[in-house]
Scaffold this motif. Structure first.
Motif, PDB file in Angstrom:
ATOM      1  N   PHE A 134      -9.962   0.042   1.541  1.00  0.00           N
ATOM      2  CA  PHE A 134     -10.481   1.396   1.408  1.00  0.00           C
ATOM      3  C   PHE A 134      -9.630   2.265   0.491  1.00  0.00           C
ATOM      4  N   ARG A 135      -8.430   1.807   0.168  1.00  0.00           N
ATOM      5  CA  ARG A 135      -7.540   2.590  -0.698  1.00  0.00           C
ATOM      6  C   ARG A 135      -7.002   1.701  -1.816  1.00  0.00           C
ATOM      7  N   ALA A 136      -7.933   1.129  -2.545  1.00  0.00           N
ATOM      8  CA  ALA A 136      -7.567   0.167  -3.596  1.00  0.00           C
ATOM      9  C   ALA A 136      -6.668   0.779  -4.662  1.00  0.00           C
ATOM     10  N   ASN A 137      -6.821   2.067  -4.941  1.00  0.00           N
ATOM     11  CA  ASN A 137      -6.012   2.716  -5.970  1.00  0.00           C
ATOM     12  C   ASN A 137      -4.548   2.848  -5.563  1.00  0.00           C
ATOM     13  N   ASN A 162      -1.613   3.959   7.582  1.00  0.00           N
ATOM     14  CA  ASN A 162      -2.784   4.488   8.283  1.00  0.00           C
ATOM     15  C   ASN A 162      -4.087   4.144   7.582  1.00  0.00           C
ATOM     16  N   ASP A 163      -4.018   3.181   6.642  1.00  0.00           N
ATOM     17  CA  ASP A 163      -5.238   2.732   5.964  1.00  0.00           C
ATOM     18  C   ASP A 163      -5.010   1.325   5.439  1.00  0.00           C
ATOM     19  N   LEU A 168      -2.677   0.450  17.845  1.00  0.00           N
ATOM     20  CA  LEU A 168      -4.066   0.519  17.400  1.00  0.00           C
ATOM     21  C   LEU A 168      -4.230   1.345  16.137  1.00  0.00           C
ATOM     22  N   THR A 169      -3.327   2.321  15.938  1.00  0.00           N
ATOM     23  CA  THR A 169      -3.444   3.179  14.762  1.00  0.00           C
ATOM     24  C   THR A 169      -2.841   2.555  13.510  1.00  0.00           C
ATOM     25  N   CYS A 170      -2.136   1.441  13.657  1.00  0.00           N
ATOM     26  CA  CYS A 170      -1.540   0.763  12.501  1.00  0.00           C
ATOM     27  C   CYS A 170      -2.608  -0.088  11.824  1.00  0.00           C
ATOM     28  N   GLN A 171      -3.125   0.405  10.720  1.00  0.00           N
ATOM     29  CA  GLN A 171      -4.197  -0.300  10.015  1.00  0.00           C
ATOM     30  C   GLN A 171      -3.670  -1.470   9.181  1.00  0.00           C
ATOM     31  N   SER A 172      -2.456  -1.312   8.670  1.00  0.00           N
ATOM     32  CA  SER A 172      -1.831  -2.360   7.861  1.00  0.00           C
ATOM     33  C   SER A 172      -0.334  -2.062   7.792  1.00  0.00           C
ATOM     34  N   LEU A 214       0.878  -1.172   0.000  1.00  0.00           N
ATOM     35  CA  LEU A 214       0.000   0.000   0.000  1.00  0.00           C
ATOM     36  C   LEU A 214       0.913   1.220   0.000  1.00  0.00           C
ATOM     37  N   VAL A 215       0.870   2.011  -1.066  1.00  0.00           N
ATOM     38  CA  VAL A 215       1.801   3.130  -1.196  1.00  0.00           C
ATOM     39  C   VAL A 215       1.145   4.444  -0.751  1.00  0.00           C
ATOM     40  N   ASP A 216       1.988   5.396  -0.368  1.00  0.00           N
ATOM     41  CA  ASP A 216       1.573   6.760  -0.006  1.00  0.00           C
ATOM     42  C   ASP A 216       0.682   6.824   1.229  1.00  0.00           C
ATOM     43  N   HIS A 217       0.726   5.804   2.071  1.00  0.00           N
ATOM     44  CA  HIS A 217      -0.043   5.837   3.317  1.00  0.00           C
ATOM     45  C   HIS A 217       0.809   5.440   4.526  1.00  0.00           C
TER      46      HIS A 217
END
Length: 240
Positions: free
Chosen positions: A79-82, A74-75, A56-60, A32-35
């Motif tokens: 939710f951020r497929a692009n 952070n996502d 807890l704030t580490c989504q992935s 997941l880039v740019d997050h």
């Protein structure tokens, strides 16, 4: 020969990764880039996963198998497929124990008036099961009488709130009482945000589904002749 050795080495790492993190929803060859909000050196994938799992704030996270760099995101890819891209030496994984974040449902601010069917509509970007909703004021104000304006209601800072969220058939989703005006402990007509209680029954929304923000008197076609103004908000939800 060198290239073959590198590929063979990565294959062995991939096998190890798959075995040690098979329950962690890890995906080899993607990131997941740019997050990224934090990165550090980690000797192995399991170390990266454990570190993310305690935040807890580490989504992935992404883990670079060659450079041994762990990146907290952070996502998530859902939710951020692009931003979910192929990256040959990377492993991506969700953190199933992360906190459930508030996610904005609208792409552009939702503005609504207080009379003449002045509702504001928007469409869900990502469908899913919704646990709760909240509204965050962006700009503007509405009125139920000449010269008196508030963010969500009728009289300044009073406990009664007029703003409701409905589906495209104008059936009220929140508040669940489906009445206006209504009260919520801790919130009033000029609160910066309104956080609704967790839904009694989680709601399934489809991608592209239309929702609306209404001023209660306008929705009911009741006592709206002297209403006025326009207020704008963002609509957030917690997904299951």
């Amino acid at each position: 020969m060198v290239i073959f050795a590198i590929i063979y080495h990565l294959a062995l790492i991939h096998r190890s990764v798959s075995q040690s993190c098979k329950h962690h929803r890890s995906v080899y060859g993607f990131a997941l880039v740019d997050h990224e909000y934090k990165s550090f050196t980690a000797d192995r994938l399991a170390t990266c996963y454990s570190a993310c799992n305690t935040q807890l704030t580490c989504q992935s996270f992404n883990y670079d198998l060659v450079n041994k760099i762990c990146q907290f995101n952070n996502d998530t890819k859902y939710f951020r497929a692009n931003y979910y891209k192929e990256k040959a030496t990377s492993v991506y994984a969700d953190n199933p124990d992360s906190e459930v974040p508030w996610r904005m449902l609208n792409l552009n601010r939702v503005c609504f008036g207080a009379k003449d069917d002045g509702f504001g509509k928007f469409h869900i970007g990502v469908g899913g099961t919704i646990l709760a909703f909240k509204l965050v004021h962006v700009s503007g104000s509405v009125s139920c009488k000449y010269g008196v304006f508030t963010k969500w209601g009728c009289n300044p800072s009073e406990s009664y709130i007029q703003t409701v969220l409905t589906n495209s058939s104008d059936v009220i989703i929140v508040p669940e009482s489906q009445r206006t005006p209504y009260t919520l402990n801790g919130y009033h007509s000029d609160s910066q945000e309104i956080v609704f209680p967790v839904l009694t029954n989680p709601m399934v929304l489809a991608s592209g589904q239309e929702l609306r923000l209404w001023y209660g008197e306008d929705l009911a076609d009741d006592s709206e002749s002297n209403n006025g103004g326009t207020t704008c908000a963002d609509v957030y939800a917690k997904y299951k």
